[in-house]
Design a protein around this motif. Structure first.
Motif, PDB file in Angstrom:
ATOM      1  N   GLN A 517       0.816  -1.206   0.000  1.00 28.80           N
ATOM      2  CA  GLN A 517       0.000   0.000   0.000  1.00 28.80           C
ATOM      3  C   GLN A 517       0.855   1.263   0.000  1.00 28.80           C
ATOM      4  O   GLN A 517       0.512   2.265  -0.649  1.00 28.80           O
ATOM      5  N   SER A 518       1.986   1.214   0.677  1.00 29.75           N
ATOM      6  CA  SER A 518       2.853   2.396   0.749  1.00 29.75           C
ATOM      7  C   SER A 518       3.453   2.758  -0.604  1.00 29.75           C
ATOM      8  O   SER A 518       3.841   3.900  -0.837  1.00 29.75           O
ATOM      9  N   GLY A 519       3.524   1.788  -1.517  1.00 27.52           N
ATOM     10  CA  GLY A 519       4.087   2.047  -2.839  1.00 27.52           C
ATOM     11  C   GLY A 519       3.054   2.108  -3.947  1.00 27.52           C
ATOM     12  O   GLY A 519       3.405   2.100  -5.129  1.00 27.52           O
ATOM     13  N   ALA A 520       1.764   2.167  -3.580  1.00 28.82           N
ATOM     14  CA  ALA A 520       0.701   2.136  -4.580  1.00 28.82           C
ATOM     15  C   ALA A 520       0.548   3.477  -5.288  1.00 28.82           C
ATOM     16  O   ALA A 520       0.769   4.544  -4.700  1.00 28.82           O
ATOM     17  N   SER A 521       0.167   3.415  -6.553  1.00 31.82           N
ATOM     18  CA  SER A 521      -0.148   4.626  -7.319  1.00 31.82           C
ATOM     19  C   SER A 521      -1.526   5.133  -6.909  1.00 31.82           C
ATOM     20  O   SER A 521      -2.373   4.354  -6.453  1.00 31.82           O
ATOM     21  N   PRO A 522      -1.777   6.431  -7.085  1.00 31.62           N
ATOM     22  CA  PRO A 522      -3.121   6.951  -6.809  1.00 31.62           C
ATOM     23  C   PRO A 522      -4.149   6.258  -7.699  1.00 31.62           C
ATOM     24  O   PRO A 522      -3.859   5.895  -8.836  1.00 31.62           O
ATOM     25  N   VAL A 523      -5.338   6.068  -7.156  1.00 31.98           N
ATOM     26  CA  VAL A 523      -6.397   5.408  -7.915  1.00 31.98           C
ATOM     27  C   VAL A 523      -6.864   6.310  -9.050  1.00 31.98           C
ATOM     28  O   VAL A 523      -7.141   7.497  -8.855  1.00 31.98           O
ATOM     29  N   LEU A 524      -6.943   5.736 -10.255  1.00 30.27           N
ATOM     30  CA  LEU A 524      -7.485   6.448 -11.415  1.00 30.27           C
ATOM     31  C   LEU A 524      -8.938   6.013 -11.600  1.00 30.27           C
ATOM     32  O   LEU A 524      -9.209   4.914 -12.078  1.00 30.27           O
ATOM     33  N   TYR A 525      -9.853   6.856 -11.191  1.00 36.81           N
ATOM     34  CA  TYR A 525     -11.277   6.536 -11.321  1.00 36.81           C
ATOM     35  C   TYR A 525     -12.042   7.846 -11.495  1.00 36.81           C
ATOM     36  O   TYR A 525     -12.764   8.300 -10.601  1.00 36.81           O
ATOM     37  N   PRO A 526     -11.883   8.481 -12.653  1.00 36.87           N
ATOM     38  CA  PRO A 526     -12.465   9.811 -12.856  1.00 36.87           C
ATOM     39  C   PRO A 526     -13.981   9.778 -12.974  1.00 36.87           C
ATOM     40  O   PRO A 526     -14.580   8.740 -13.256  1.00 36.87           O
ATOM     41  N   ASP A 527     -14.582  10.935 -12.754  1.00 34.79           N
ATOM     42  CA  ASP A 527     -16.019  11.071 -12.950  1.00 34.79           C
ATOM     43  C   ASP A 527     -16.364  10.879 -14.418  1.00 34.79           C
ATOM     44  O   ASP A 527     -15.516  11.045 -15.310  1.00 34.79           O
ATOM     45  N   ILE A 528     -17.622  10.536 -14.673  1.00 35.52           N
ATOM     46  CA  ILE A 528     -18.068  10.356 -16.050  1.00 35.52           C
ATOM     47  C   ILE A 528     -18.064  11.693 -16.781  1.00 35.52           C
ATOM     48  O   ILE A 528     -18.189  12.765 -16.192  1.00 35.52           O
ATOM     49  N   ASP A 529     -17.912  11.624 -18.074  1.00 36.24           N
ATOM     50  CA  ASP A 529     -17.878  12.804 -18.941  1.00 36.24           C
ATOM     51  C   ASP A 529     -19.046  12.692 -19.917  1.00 36.24           C
ATOM     52  O   ASP A 529     -19.121  11.734 -20.701  1.00 36.24           O
ATOM     53  N   THR A 530     -19.939  13.667 -19.894  1.00 33.76           N
ATOM     54  CA  THR A 530     -21.123  13.607 -20.762  1.00 33.76           C
ATOM     55  C   THR A 530     -20.766  13.686 -22.232  1.00 33.76           C
ATOM     56  O   THR A 530     -21.577  13.306 -23.087  1.00 33.76           O
ATOM     57  N   LYS A 531     -19.552  14.127 -22.546  1.00 39.34           N
ATOM     58  CA  LYS A 531     -19.139  14.161 -23.961  1.00 39.34           C
ATOM     59  C   LYS A 531     -18.982  12.756 -24.538  1.00 39.34           C
ATOM     60  O   LYS A 531     -18.860  12.601 -25.749  1.00 39.34           O
ATOM     61  N   ALA A 532     -18.992  11.745 -23.680  1.00 42.19           N
ATOM     62  CA  ALA A 532     -18.870  10.363 -24.152  1.00 42.19           C
ATOM     63  C   ALA A 532     -20.167   9.825 -24.750  1.00 42.19           C
ATOM     64  O   ALA A 532     -20.142   8.790 -25.427  1.00 42.19           O
ATOM     65  N   ASN A 533     -21.281  10.509 -24.512  1.00 39.18           N
ATOM     66  CA  ASN A 533     -22.580  10.023 -24.976  1.00 39.18           C
ATOM     67  C   ASN A 533     -22.558   9.754 -26.482  1.00 39.18           C
ATOM     68  O   ASN A 533     -22.260  10.653 -27.275  1.00 39.18           O
ATOM     69  N   PRO A 534     -22.874   8.511 -26.912  1.00 38.91           N
ATOM     70  CA  PRO A 534     -22.869   8.201 -28.352  1.00 38.91           C
ATOM     71  C   PRO A 534     -23.792   9.088 -29.168  1.00 38.91           C
ATOM     72  O   PRO A 534     -23.586   9.234 -30.380  1.00 38.91           O
ATOM     73  N   ALA A 535     -24.790   9.671 -28.529  1.00 36.81           N
ATOM     74  CA  ALA A 535     -25.698  10.561 -29.262  1.00 36.81           C
ATOM     75  C   ALA A 535     -24.958  11.731 -29.879  1.00 36.81           C
ATOM     76  O   ALA A 535     -25.392  12.282 -30.904  1.00 36.81           O
ATOM     77  N   GLY A 536     -23.859  12.110 -29.287  1.00 33.14           N
ATOM     78  CA  GLY A 536     -23.052  13.198 -29.834  1.00 33.14           C
ATOM     79  C   GLY A 536     -22.037  12.749 -30.860  1.00 33.14           C
ATOM     80  O   GLY A 536     -21.267  13.565 -31.383  1.00 33.14           O
ATOM     81  N   HIS A 537     -22.024  11.441 -31.173  1.00 33.66           N
ATOM     82  CA  HIS A 537     -21.047  10.885 -32.123  1.00 33.66           C
ATOM     83  C   HIS A 537     -21.737  10.023 -33.174  1.00 33.66           C
ATOM     84  O   HIS A 537     -21.184   9.015 -33.618  1.00 33.66           O
TER      85      HIS A 537
END
Length: 545
Positions: A517-537
């Protein structure tokens, strides 16, 4: 006379020059090939893998990864499952009986591709959900990138699930020459679409889009064709067109047997009378179809003259989902859990290069999915990883000659974002140790011993398959309980908690967890991004940065 001397001198000069050219060419060839030959021959003839049939290159590598495949769902463990091709390949090779993966998709795939524990990639919590701007860190060289350095052609077909929010994260930008498949974690096996739900999503967001790529391009050309068939056919086409004088790396990452439970009707027929439970029957049909695909791939390798010089690895990415037809019996737990049923996997290695001494054997050496990274790069390909800090071990000698693995310890995970409810009491054992809080969700294996800590909220029992007459066994977690200790060698089913009887071992393993645990990297778990919505792609899951 002078003319003759001059002629002889000229001939000698030409001969010397020719010899020098030959010497330099040989020296260049020797230093490129010698590590490969050395790694493959290992000195003693008839022990382990034999040298490549083609001395000009290392062997071909085929890595097949099944999705959510249960420990009890291969024919050689459970005859109710029809897997004749997998059974045959495993019988010809080395079955891995003490082999571990992660309890969910993304972390296992990240460890395979990087050779690092998920605590060192920031992916120790959950999976990468479709709208999260996250992926396997771009500064980590991947398995296909290193094999490309070693001269391999690298191709992938199937499921990625290591992030796609920007194109730098995509398979063809992480070392693969070609990619056909899905970028997300699951999808409809026929329509190749996926709804964006679960995890950090608000349940009111019914995002849905097409998720199928050929390279960087989205395609609906396979709509209506079952995913396992699409993946196998692409792999067969690659094999057929491949120049066998160039080493080939194939990463075959089946979408099967992950939900949704779907399979062509013809694959259900063998189980109509033997498996009454509908989910289990469909799951068995998906397994049967996947087995057929593996058989077709190996047949194509043989037909094209590649099989005799191929090393094939088969693995599951995590334990089976017992709520969706899978079985990990007789192990405890399910997918998503740190019990053996979530992390102990089906795995085997087979190859015509394997010596008679190693064929048909069972290895009980401790092996982790992160070990394939150095094993395939250094052991099989003969390429150097000097200076690269890894959590995986090169287990080539274990496979080659049965030598004991250097691995004695395996970190299953430390996830600081999974915490007990505020009303959950403190474990009495936890109060006696200050090095590592047993309220932290974690597990570690050291030699025969395994420690599990934290809040275990679901699937803590032993679940027999629907076709079995044996009874499932429930397990009630007492309030405040947050540490367990097992001798896994003697008790692989995790029936007998020894945490109260062995305080010294508990303390030692908690100290090991604290060190990690002392050598662990910070957790990467970002909030969702609404730009990911397939409706916009245009109705397509696509990168958005």
């Amino acid at each position: 006379m002078a003319s003759i001397i001059r002629t002889r001198s000229f001939v000698l000069l030409l001969s010397s020059a020719a010899l020098l050219i030959i010497y330099l060419a040989f020296e260049r060839y020797f230093w490129r090939v010698a590590p490969v030959v050395s790694a493959l021959s290992g000195g003693a003839a008839g022990v382990g893998f034999q040298p490549s049939r083609n001395p000009r290159r290392p062997p071909h590598i085929v890595f097949i990864l099944a999705d959510d495949y249960g420990f009890n769902d291969i024919g050689y463990r459970n005859p109710a499952m029809r897997t004749p091709n997998l059974d045959y390949l495993a019988a010809e090779g080395i079955k891995l009986d003490n082999y571990y993966v992660q309890p969910i998709c993304t972390p296992s795939r990240a460890q395979l591709m990087s050779g690092k524990y998920q605590i060192h990639t920031g992916l120790q919590h959950s999976i990468i959900w479709p709208p999260q701007p996250n992926c396997l860190p771009l500064d980590l060289p991947t398995l296909p990138q290193k094999l490309k350095e070693a001269g391999y052609a690298t191709h992938m077909a199937g499921k990625w699930h290591l992030g796609f929010y920007k194109k730098e994260c995509w398979p063809t930008n992480r070392g693969f020459d070609s990619f056909l498949g899905i970028l997300l974690g699951k999808g409809d096996h026929f329509l190749h679409t996926e709804e964006g739900g679960g995890g950090p999503y608000p349940s009111t967001w019914p995002w849905e889009g097409l998720d199928f790529r050929d390279g960087l391009q989205s395609t609906n050309a396979y709509s209506g064709i079952y995913s396992t068939h699409v993946i196998a056919e692409r792999v067969e086409n690659i094999i057929e067109k491949h120049d066998k004088d160039k080493p080939l790396f194939l990463y075959v990452s089946f979408q099967a047997v992950h939900t949704p439970l779907q399979v062509p009707e013809s694959y259900l027929q063998p189980f109509e009378s033997s498996i009454q439970d509908e989910k289990r029957r469909i799951y068995a049909g998906m397994t049967y179809c996947m087995d057929e695909a593996v058989g077709n791939i190996t047949k194509k390798l043989k037909k094209q003259g590649l099989w005799d010089d191929t090393v094939l690895v088969f693995s599951s990415d995590n334990g089976g989902n017992i709520d969706q037809g899978a079985s990990n019996w007789p192990l405890r737990g399910s997918k998503t859990t740190l019990w053996e049923g979530g992390v102990r996997a089906v795995g085997f290695v087979t190859s015509p290069l394997l010596s008679e001494r190693m064929k048909g054997t069972v290895s009980r050496e401790l092996i982790d999915i992160s070990d394939w990274y150095p094993t395939l790069i250094e052991g099989v390909a003969g390429w150097t990883l000097s200076g690269t800090k890894l959590d995986g071990y090169n287990i080539w000698e274990t496979l080659r000659s049965g030598k004991p693995s250097a691995r004695v310890e395996l970190l299953h995970n430390i996830d600081p974002l999974i915490t007990p409810p505020s009303t959950w009491p403190n474990d009495s054992i936890a109060a006696a140790h200050n090095s590592f809080s047993t309220r932290t969700y974690a597990a570690l294996r050291y030699k025969d011993w395994k420690i599990v800590t934290g809040y275990q909220s679901i699937n803590n029992g032993w679940y027999s398959p629907a076709e079995s007459s044996e009874q499932s066994v429930a397990s009630e977690i007492l309030p405040g309980k947050s540490v367990w200790l097992f001798n896994i060698t003697r008790d692989p089913r995790e029936f007998h908690d020894l945490s109260n009887q062995e305080p010294a071992i508990v303390n030692f393993l908690l100290e090991r967890l604290e060190s990690y645990q002392s050598g662990a990297s910070p957790v990467l778990y970002p909030d969702i991004d609404t730009k990911a919505n397939p409706a916009g792609h245009g109705g397509i899951w696509d990168s958005w940065e």
